[in-house]
Each structure stands twice: as structure tokens, then as C-alpha cells.
Design a protein around this motif. Structure first.
Motif, PDB file in Angstrom:
ATOM      1  N   ASP A   1      52.984 -91.053   9.905  1.00 18.10           N
ATOM      2  CA  ASP A   1      52.201 -91.862   9.162  1.00 18.10           C
ATOM      3  C   ASP A   1      51.418 -92.996   9.789  1.00 18.10           C
ATOM      4  O   ASP A   1      50.109 -93.291   9.544  1.00 18.10           O
ATOM      5  CB  ASP A   1      53.087 -92.176   7.972  1.00 18.10           C
ATOM      6  CG  ASP A   1      52.143 -93.022   6.744  1.00 18.10           C
ATOM      7  OD1 ASP A   1      51.291 -92.481   6.103  1.00 18.10           O
ATOM      8  OD2 ASP A   1      52.445 -93.983   6.349  1.00 18.10           O
ATOM      9  N   GLU A   2      52.053 -93.707  10.597  1.00 15.39           N
ATOM     10  CA  GLU A   2      51.518 -94.741  11.278  1.00 15.39           C
ATOM     11  C   GLU A   2      50.587 -94.328  12.366  1.00 15.39           C
ATOM     12  O   GLU A   2      49.565 -95.093  12.302  1.00 15.39           O
ATOM     13  CB  GLU A   2      52.692 -95.520  12.241  1.00 15.39           C
ATOM     14  CG  GLU A   2      53.703 -96.295  11.343  1.00 15.39           C
ATOM     15  CD  GLU A   2      54.801 -96.947  12.103  1.00 15.39           C
ATOM     16  OE1 GLU A   2      55.748 -97.374  11.427  1.00 15.39           O
ATOM     17  OE2 GLU A   2      54.828 -96.645  13.265  1.00 15.39           O
ATOM     18  N   HIS A   3      50.703 -93.200  12.787  1.00 13.09           N
ATOM     19  CA  HIS A   3      49.647 -92.774  13.594  1.00 13.09           C
ATOM     20  C   HIS A   3      48.181 -92.459  12.942  1.00 13.09           C
ATOM     21  O   HIS A   3      47.280 -92.911  13.262  1.00 13.09           O
ATOM     22  CB  HIS A   3      49.967 -91.445  14.224  1.00 13.09           C
ATOM     23  CG  HIS A   3      49.236 -90.700  15.449  1.00 13.09           C
ATOM     24  ND1 HIS A   3      49.278 -91.059  16.606  1.00 13.09           N
ATOM     25  CD2 HIS A   3      47.934 -90.283  15.233  1.00 13.09           C
ATOM     26  CE1 HIS A   3      48.397 -90.800  17.393  1.00 13.09           C
ATOM     27  NE2 HIS A   3      47.420 -89.710  16.493  1.00 13.09           N
ATOM     28  N   VAL A   4      48.421 -91.836  11.718  1.00 11.01           N
ATOM     29  CA  VAL A   4      47.171 -91.594  10.938  1.00 11.01           C
ATOM     30  C   VAL A   4      46.623 -92.848  10.415  1.00 11.01           C
ATOM     31  O   VAL A   4      45.367 -93.083  10.194  1.00 11.01           O
ATOM     32  CB  VAL A   4      47.146 -90.325  10.021  1.00 11.01           C
ATOM     33  CG1 VAL A   4      47.531 -89.215  10.879  1.00 11.01           C
ATOM     34  CG2 VAL A   4      48.121 -90.738   8.686  1.00 11.01           C
ATOM     35  N   ALA A   5      47.595 -94.008  10.089  1.00 12.18           N
ATOM     36  CA  ALA A   5      47.182 -95.217   9.494  1.00 12.18           C
ATOM     37  C   ALA A   5      46.236 -96.090  10.409  1.00 12.18           C
ATOM     38  O   ALA A   5      45.344 -96.386   9.835  1.00 12.18           O
ATOM     39  CB  ALA A   5      48.583 -95.759   9.164  1.00 12.18           C
ATOM     40  N   LYS A   6      46.560 -95.774  11.651  1.00 15.91           N
ATOM     41  CA  LYS A   6      45.676 -96.538  12.514  1.00 15.91           C
ATOM     42  C   LYS A   6      44.071 -96.210  12.405  1.00 15.91           C
ATOM     43  O   LYS A   6      43.471 -96.716  12.750  1.00 15.91           O
ATOM     44  CB  LYS A   6      46.082 -96.270  14.193  1.00 15.91           C
ATOM     45  CG  LYS A   6      47.108 -96.905  14.398  1.00 15.91           C
ATOM     46  CD  LYS A   6      47.506 -96.496  16.077  1.00 15.91           C
ATOM     47  CE  LYS A   6      48.951 -96.455  16.167  1.00 15.91           C
ATOM     48  NZ  LYS A   6      49.356 -95.554  17.063  1.00 15.91           N
TER      49      LYS A   6
ATOM     50  N   SER B   1      43.137 -95.051   9.205  1.00 19.43           N
ATOM     51  CA  SER B   1      42.642 -95.367   7.841  1.00 19.43           C
ATOM     52  C   SER B   1      43.051 -93.965   7.076  1.00 19.43           C
ATOM     53  O   SER B   1      42.279 -93.915   6.147  1.00 19.43           O
ATOM     54  CB  SER B   1      41.245 -95.808   7.615  1.00 19.43           C
ATOM     55  OG  SER B   1      41.024 -96.929   8.521  1.00 19.43           O
ATOM     56  N   HIS B   2      43.994 -93.274   7.595  1.00 18.95           N
ATOM     57  CA  HIS B   2      44.221 -92.118   6.650  1.00 18.95           C
ATOM     58  C   HIS B   2      45.767 -92.471   6.300  1.00 18.95           C
ATOM     59  O   HIS B   2      46.402 -93.090   6.930  1.00 18.95           O
ATOM     60  CB  HIS B   2      44.237 -90.812   7.547  1.00 18.95           C
ATOM     61  CG  HIS B   2      42.805 -90.379   7.786  1.00 18.95           C
ATOM     62  ND1 HIS B   2      41.937 -91.125   8.361  1.00 18.95           N
ATOM     63  CD2 HIS B   2      42.046 -89.417   7.195  1.00 18.95           C
ATOM     64  CE1 HIS B   2      40.761 -90.568   8.328  1.00 18.95           C
ATOM     65  NE2 HIS B   2      40.622 -89.543   7.583  1.00 18.95           N
ATOM     66  N   ILE B   3      46.369 -91.406   5.543  1.00 22.09           N
ATOM     67  CA  ILE B   3      47.715 -91.380   4.951  1.00 22.09           C
ATOM     68  C   ILE B   3      48.342 -89.888   5.249  1.00 22.09           C
ATOM     69  O   ILE B   3      47.774 -89.052   4.832  1.00 22.09           O
ATOM     70  CB  ILE B   3      47.693 -92.146   3.647  1.00 22.09           C
ATOM     71  CG1 ILE B   3      48.977 -92.243   3.163  1.00 22.09           C
ATOM     72  CG2 ILE B   3      46.921 -91.013   2.733  1.00 22.09           C
ATOM     73  CD1 ILE B   3      48.795 -93.084   2.032  1.00 22.09           C
TER      74      ILE B   3
END
Lengths: 562, 562
Positions: B211-216, B218-220
Motif C-alpha cells: 500500500d505504501e508503495h502505490v501510495a507514493k 497516489s494510488h491505494i
């Protein structure tokens, strides 16, 4: 920052009579879905798919009196001698199960029923495939389907399950003398719960009727496609139809909560759950979604219907490169997030083709290498307009988008959609069109069009002006939001050299990029030979084992799929 | 129309120190996800699931020095004599495949490795199940998994695939001496495309890290659950985890685009598609979603990650009946449509229990028979607040909702969520709690709680005051939006009579309503015996055939599932 156009008059001009090539959206157009009127509109006889992206490889010759038998088009295909030919005794048995009315059985075995009565069952709507079935069974209940299949399995009688017969790969018509099991009389809505949004309905319910049913209670069937006036929901599931709402509502694999299926041996697999969560064993129903009627017949479905949106907005804009299109898509996802319901791509050639063929004026004055159409659907018109405006202002000030217009009435919504939906028909303007429906990873999606153009420039088959060249132009468009490209090669005439240049070149190109040779149309008979371009030998072997497990006698929809 | 409260001070009071039973949301709480801070926060050691709905049937006795062997808890279960016992030669072979480092192999067969070193692999986090494995293999590549499985299959060595070992049904630990294949070293993100939102990552990636990877960008990650700090994404797929985001983002069956799996015979099934649309044959990967490691090992996943929302709003309100709750849910779907991300139900008993156990003041002054928590997530804070306000004003003026508050800060968001998420732990306050995680059609969902209460009143096992009665209270709460009820029976002590009254009564009750006895936790060993309450004999038979097809030797995760 360039000004944001609000070209109301220009958009209105698109409504002027169009004598060259009348391009009308099907009566089932999305914009209409959202107005209460739709619910009273009757489905138009569905040739609607002909104006959608779902046209056949070759334009059907409607003047042709007889369609070629599939067995003649595919001379290598031989009737499987393990299958029994239907006898009078078989028909008698089916009468004992289904009753004797004409509504239940169309019998050319014991009766003198003419071939023309079987025409609509034996032939697909594209007039491309034609079987030789002499017995159509129309069960009314799941129990009847069960009894029919059990008997067919015991007697080695091959069958073809048939819904609205609006498929594009010849999956719903027989190849030889397979018995057609037509689901149209299983057309009852069993239940709809407007709290959970779960609809349980039989396979033969017409898609549009299913949508209208749930619309009365402010819900939407999570699938929409050109043929909605004739296609049936069971067959939609069997072919894993994608359609126009996939970007927003996702695929059948997520939306189908349960299925009732009849296996070849007559077993009723009652998995008609209404639950969103059920972690008790393998999710077998998933195999029937996209199984194209090869392991059993879906008799009823349970599906989650989302809330219907009150507000729809549509914008159309021009961009200077595919990279900008990708940026615009990223921004649209970011800024429009939950209300984005369509992001469609059209290249300059496709819009030029549409303009030339239809005579319609394009929404933007200047020409741009790429165009996009964005649709939002949400619960609040003002909020959505504000978001879409903010998005458009952002992408224009950042010069991601070069120019844009936004529809301000339902008429304008329709006009903008016509620029996208009119392309398919426009392609036919010069004579014919070779069409491919492909999934390609987004970053590489448009390269195929460029490479195809280069190929035709290189081999001297293409000229925009010179009528002696077969190819007029190569155009690309499609559902950007789903990574789904429509590659169309507009030609002056069908030509073996063009075909040889295109195939297997296109399939190889797609295979190299781990794309799919069939984004949503399925395999049927048309793409059975090409599955190796999208699936590994391992996968195909496993699929064949699954087929063998569920249908050991191979009676279900033979000669097709894998 | 009653006034719409904005009880900021009251909500703040919830933050007062709580000495009775500290109830804190896990560090992975949803509200935090949405603030940039989260990305820098490290996962807390995950006992977080203990404060979620995912607690074991019996509270684990953490003081207990040794956990009972599963083979002792299930004395009827015998080791399958077809399985070979691991030899020194086998270990040697595995060393030749994986290397000899301790990171790759934990070896108690040839080494004097003590039992305590195997404790964290052999035992589940609830300390309820305990196996007797003496060999843990930790492959680093798909090829290694393939070689290991091929060898095990040939040698008839049984295996258990293991992720973060945070499951609740004993599925990820051995029963006897099965070899553990732990996926934690296969933890690479292979790719993320921020245009399409498609993440391809190996099975051992921790959910929170994914989740943190894609959050960078702006995804979830479309899945969130209490154990996100330790659970692994491959195992999430293998168990078809549902979690907190299902209402909004749907299930794994829709979000997973592709899988890479290793079959028991070592075959690598490379179906790691990044495409949303691919209609080329049976969707076999679906069998691995929720297959609980019984037909192969998932080594990598391809998943569609939606855009991350910028705005989060939370409201909490009181209602006078379950009918009103259903009406409120209908209205929420209608008015909040695309931004609704949670609709949680809590009955009065659950809130009273929470209040008594935690000492925390409840958000509303008066008592109501039912409470709901609504969360919205969208791309625009103002729009979302406006929609939520309009919704609350509507449901209050229509007297669907009796009273309500809306959080105006992240702290308040947390406090409101605590009223929902604190219930599970609060239930333990009097001694213990019997817990059921069930899917029930919405209209009947709450009847189970009422019926259970009636049953305990009838059989004289329940009293709120009298300490001689085992049952304190029956409470109901859960994910209304997913038809997922948590039935909790708070007790002063675990009691055979209570157990006999509850089982199979609860399962029968659920089966009668076509519910599911396991909404999301899966079957594992805990519910293997009860699958018949949720699946027909036909379905179970078919499932066993599928198992036999993929794993003819039965080496994959034996003694469990079906």
C-alpha cells in the motif's frame, strides 16, 4: 493558458442532417440511460452493435441471400462422429420434457419445418457463421434444462447454448447439426433487493430489461453494451461481456455473486448466492464466467447492481501526443477519481475518417494528433461539473490538453459521443475494414497503430488518395480506461495481401507485449486457433483438463473455444 | 426536525485517558492512511488484528507456555501415512536448490535446531493451532518454489504454504510434520504503472508495504485489514481476504488481473496479466483466489489499484430500529453513491459493552437501539462534506435517523471509528467471547442477534447482572455494506453448555437463509467440518474433483479446506 471553449453553437451544428452516412447512437445510448425517458423506450431492433466497436472482421453482405455454412468456411473442420444424429425418438423424448408447443420446440427432424425457420437460430447476426441445426429446444425451467442435458449427455447429442445470438465470434450458433438450447423463455426476474442492490434473474432476461428493472429502484445493471436490446444476461455472463461500464463498475468476475448452472450430466449447480462475502471453498462459478457455454449452461445469475448516478457530464478534447493522453488519463483518475466513468481515445485519423464519412463537423476547430472523450457519472451535477471544470482548466493550463469542449445538454452529450461511436461505421465508408479488438498494456497501446501504419507504408499497400492501393488508412481508438484498443484498417476492398500482412503480424505484436488477442469478444470459433498468442501451453493444457472434468463427453458447444 | 449536532467538545472528550481497557486503533487505521504521515510510519508489531473483528473463537491464553498441538485438539485427525517423513537426503536436496544459509532453510532434521526456533512457524498468532514441522523452506524465486514443489510431489512430502501467518482458521500452520514453504523472502515489487494503476508484486510483500508503495504515486491497494503490518499479499489472495475496503473497491475476484502460481508438480502457471480485459479461455486464476494454498502456491500477483482519495469524512448516528438502518443504508447509497466507503452497523448492546468496558463516553447523549458509522472517501473535501451534510439532514428530517454527529478533525474520525472497532476487544471484558463471522442477506441480518438473545433468555444461560450465569450479553455489529454480521456472545467464562447451545444452531440458522458460515476468514482447519452448512453436496463434490485435478497426490496443505 488557452481558453476553455464552451462551443454550444458548434456542438449544436453537429445535429444538422447528415446525408452522407447517418450516424446515430443506438437507442440504448448511455446518455439516455440516465434520463427517465429511457425506461419507456423500446429497444430498437439490434443492429445497434453495427455502430459499436463490435463489428465483424468482414462487413456482412446483407444482400446475400444465403450465408455460407461454417463447415464450408472451415473445410478442415469435420463433424465429430462420436455425436449421434438426432432421431425421431429423441424429439419424442424432448416433447415429453418440454411439451409439444411450438414455443418450446422447433422441430425440423419429424416435421417439414423449412430451413428458413431455423435461419435466425442457425446464423449469427453478422451473417458470417451458419450451422445446420434441425432442432431448437426452448426450456422454460432449470429442471427442464437439466433433463434435456442429461438426456443429451447420455445419448451423445451435441448442444449449443444460445442467448440473444449477438456474439461476434460465432460462439452461439452450431457448426454442424448440434441441438440449440435457446434460453429466451427463461426470462423471469426472480428477485431484486433495493437495499443490497442484488438482482437474481434468469439467463434469458434481455440486458436492457434487466437494467430497466433495477432502474425503477435507482440502480444500474453494471454492464452496458451496444446489443443491450437483444443480448441476454446469462449469455453476457457466459461470454464475460465487458462493455462500456467496466472502467467504473469492474468486471463480471467481481460483480457476479452467484450462478445457477446445469452441468452436462444434468446436475444443477445451485450457487445462486446473494452474498458479497463467502469464503467457503473454490469459487467454481468463476469458470462459467467467460466459459462460453462449454462446461455447462448458466440458467440464472445473481449480480450486484450499483446505485444509479443522477448526473452525467461529457468533455472532448484535443492533445498533441500519446504521452499527453497518458498524462491526461493520470490526471483524470486523480482529479475525477470516483466519478470517472469513461476515458476514450481517438486518434486524428479516426476523427478525420469520421468527419469525411459522416460530413459531421468535429467539436474542435483545429486538428490535433489525438482526441479524448471523458465522461463522469456521479450523484451531484454541480459537484461533478465543478470537478470536471477544474480538471479541464488544470490540464489546459499545464498544456497537457491543447483544447477542449464540454457538453451542456443531453443533445451535446450525444453529439460528443457520436465522434467516438461513429468511428466504427465510418471505417466502412471506402469499402471495408479489418478490425481487431485487443488489450495492450497502456504505455505501448498506441504503438501498434504506428507500427501498422509503418508496415503498410513500407509494403506499398496504403495510400490515402490513390485508389489503386487497397488500404486507405489505419486508425486507432478505444477504451483507454480499460487498455482496450480497436485497431481498424480501412480498405477500398478486401484483399488477400492485406490479410497476409496483418495476420499473424498483429497477433504476434500483441503476444510480445503480453496483450490479449481478444479483449472482450471471446474465442468462439473465430479465435479458437489463435489462443496460443495470448495463453501459454501450460494454461491451455490446464483449461483442457478443466473442460474434460466438467464435460467428459465433450457435448457442450463443440468445435469452439479451446 | 431535530438539530444536526456538531459535538466537537464531546468527541474530544473521547480522547481522555482510559484506564479500564485501553482501546486504540491499530497504527494502520484508515484515517491515517489518508494523511501523508502514514507513509513514514513503521508497521507496529501486528497484534493489531486482536482489536479487529478477527479474533479467535477462544481468547488466546498468552501466559500459557506451550500451545496445544493441533493433533491433540483434533484427536480424530490422523497423519496420512502416504506422506513420507523428511529425511536427511531430502534436506540435502533442498540445500542444493535453495543454498545453505539460515535465511533459506530452517532445518531441525539434520541439525539440533530446537523446537522453540520453529515456534513462530508452527503456531498461529492466536496460539490456537500448533504443528510439528521440522523443516522450513524459504525460497527466493519462483524457480526455487517450482523445484521444491516438484521434488515434494515426487517424494510425497506434504507442504504448507505460509505467508504472514495471521490467518484465523489455522490454514497457514502444519497439522503434523508438513514442510513449511514460507514466502517471506519473495518480497519484491516487480512493477507499478501509475497510469493504469497495475501493481505486480511477489507474494511475500507485506500488505502495508504494498500500500505504501502505490501510495507514493497516489494510488491505494484495494484491500485493507487489521493485520496489514504482517500479512502478505500472496496469502491475502490465497485466502480471498475481504477487509475494510470491499464495499468501495470490491473483491479480489474483480481486482486481481493476473497470478503467477506454482502447481504441485512444479509447473509454473504464468498468468501474470496486467490487462483488465482478456477473454481467452477459462479464468483459472480465480480458483487460486480463496484456494487457501490447496492447489498450488501463488508466487506473484498483478492487481488493479484505484486512485487514492484525498478526502475522508466520518459520521456516526443513532436509529430507532433495524428497519431504519436499512432505510439509512438505502439513502446513503442513493445520496453518497460513489463516495460511500463504509457503512457499519452497531447495536445498542455493542455500544453499551464498549462504553462499559472502555469507560469512553459515546458520541451521542441519548441511547438508541442502533448506531451506524458512515465513512466517505472522495477526491474533494468540500463536495464530500456537502453531500454527507445533505444526506444527514435528509435522513434526520425524514426521521430515519434519530441523532447524529460528524467528525471535523482526524482525531474525531479516529474517535468515531473507535466506537466500532473497539467492540471486539470490549467483548472480552467479562471473561471471554464466542465470535462468528457470517454473511447473511441484509433484510434478515439482524434477526440472528435477536434470535440468539431469545434463545439464551429461554434456556436460562444469560443474565446481565447475575454472575452465576455464563452469558453476559449477545451483541451484533459488522459491515452492513457487505452483509457481514459479527455475532459476539460475551461470556463470564467459556462453558460447554453455551457452546452446545450455539453450535450447530448458528450454522443451521445461517444455512436456512443461504448465508455463509465464513464471510471472509476461510475454511482452514477450523471450518472444514462445517462447509456443508454453506455449500451443497454437489458443490463440494465438484470442489474435490478440482482439488484432485490440480493436486492428485494431495500434498498441498492437507487435512484442511474441503
Amino acid at each position: 493558458m488557452p481558453p476553455l471553449h464552451r462551443l454550444t453553437p458548434a456542438l449544436r451544428r453537429l445535429r444538422a442532417p447528415n446525408t452522407l452516412c447517418p450516424l446515430s447512437r443506438p437507442s440504448t445510448s448511455r446518455s439516455f440511460h440516465l434520463s427517465p425517458r429511457t425506461l419507456d423506450e423500446k429497444a430498437s431492433p439490434t443492429t445497434s452493435a453495427s455502430s459499436a466497436d463490435h463489428a465483424p472482421q468482414e462487413a456482412p453482405d446483407r444482400a446475400q441471400s444465403k450465408i455460407k455454412y461454417t463447415s464450408d468456411s472451415y473445410p478442415d473442420l469435420k463433424r465429430d462422429s462420436r455425436f449421434k444424429k438426432v432421431t425421431k425418438e429423441d424429439v419424442e423424448h424432448f416433447r415429453s420434457v418440454l411439451g409439444s408447443s411450438e414455443a418450446a420446440i422447433l422441430d425440423g427432424v419429424t416435421n417439414e419445418t423449412g430451413e428458413e425457420d431455423f435461419e435466425s437460430f442457425n446464423s449469427d447476426w453478422m451473417r458470417k457463421y451458419r450451422g445446420q441445426c434441425r432442432l431448437v429446444l426452448k426450456p422454460e425451467t432449470t429442471e427442464q434444462v437439466s433433463k434435456v442435458l442429461k438426456y443429451c449427455n447420455e445419448q451423445m447429442l451435441a448442444v449449443v447454448p444460445q442467448g440473444g445470438n449477438s456474439g461476434l465470434v460465432g460462439g452461439s450458433v452450431p457448426v454442424f447439426d448440434e441441438i440449440i438450447i435457446n434460453l429466451s423463455r427463461m426470462n423471469q426476474v426472480r428477485s431484486f433487493d433495493d437495499v443490497s442492490g442484488v438482482l437474481v434473474a434468469e439467463s434469458g432476461v434481455i440486458l436492457q430489461q434487466a437494467d430497466e428493472h433495477v432502474a425503477k429502484q435507482s440502480h444500474i445493471f453494471p454492464l452496458d453494451l451496444g446489443a443491450k436490446g437483444t443480448c441476454q444476461i446469462g449469455a453476457n455472463v457466459a461470454t464475460n461481456a465487458g462493455g462500456l461500464r467496466l472502467l467504473r463498475y469492474g468486471s463480471m468476475h467481481g460483480n457476479i455473486l452467484g450462478l445457477e448452472c446445469v452441468l452436462p450430466d444434468g446436475t444443477i449447480m445451485d450457487d445462486l448466492s446473494k452474498l458479497r462475502k463467502n469464503n467457503t471453498g473454490y469459487d467454481l462459478k468463476q469458470l462459467f464466467i467467460g466459459g462460453e457455454g462449454t462446461i455447462g449452461i448458466i440458467t440464472a445469475i445473481s449480480i450486484l447492481c450499483p446505485q444509479r448516478s443522477n448526473a452525467v457530464n461529457v468533455a472532448y478534447f484535443g492533445l498533441e501526443s500519446y504521452e499527453k493522453v497518458m498524462e491526461a488519463f493520470k490526471e483524470a483518475k486523480k482529479q475525477l477519481g470516483e466519478i470517472l466513468s469513461a476515458f476514450e481515445l481517438m486518434d486524428a485519423a479516426s476523427q478525420s475518417l469520421y468527419h469525411k464519412a459522416s460530413g459531421a463537423k468535429l467539436p474542435l476547430e483545429a486538428e490535433h494528433p489525438f482526441y479524448c472523450l471523458i465522461e463522469t457519472s456521479g450523484s451531484n451535477t454541480e459537484h461533478d461539473s465543478e470537478k470536471l471544470n477544474a480538471f479541464l482548466e488544470h490540464v489546459m493550463s499545464e498544456e497537457i490538453v491543447s483544447d477542449g469542449v464540454m457538453a451542456e445538454s443531453e443533445t451535446q452529450v450525444q453529439s460528443l459521443w457520436a465522434c467516438r461511436e461513429g468511428i466504427s461505421e465510418a471505417g466502412q465508408h471506402w469499402g471495408g475494414v479489418y478490425k481487431y479488438d485487443l488489450s495492450i498494456p497502456l504505455p505501448e497501446l498506441y504503438e501498434l497503430v504506428e507500427d501498422a501504419r509503418k508496415m503498410f507504408e513500407g509494403n506499398g499497400l496504403m495510400s490515402a488518395e490513390d485508389e489503386s492501393f487497397p488500404v486507405v488508412d489505419v486508425v486507432g481508438y478505444g477504451h483507454m480506461g480499460d487498455s482496450n484498443l480497436h485497431l481498424n484498417v480501412a480498405v477500398r476492398r478486401y484483399d488477400k495481401e492485406v490479410e497476409k500482412a496483418l495476420e499473424p503480424w498483429v497477433y504476434e505484436w500483441v503476444a510480445k507485449r503480453q496483450g490479449s488477442i481478444s479483449a472482450e469478444h471471446g474465442l468462439g470459433i473465430a479465435k479458437k486457433a489463435y489462443i496460443g498468442y495470448s495463453r501459454s501451453e501450460t494454461m491451455i493444457k490446464l483449461m483442457k483438463q478443466v473442460k474434460g472434468l466438467f464435460d467428459p463427453n465433450g457435448i457442450m458447444n463443440p468445435y469452439k473455444y479451446i
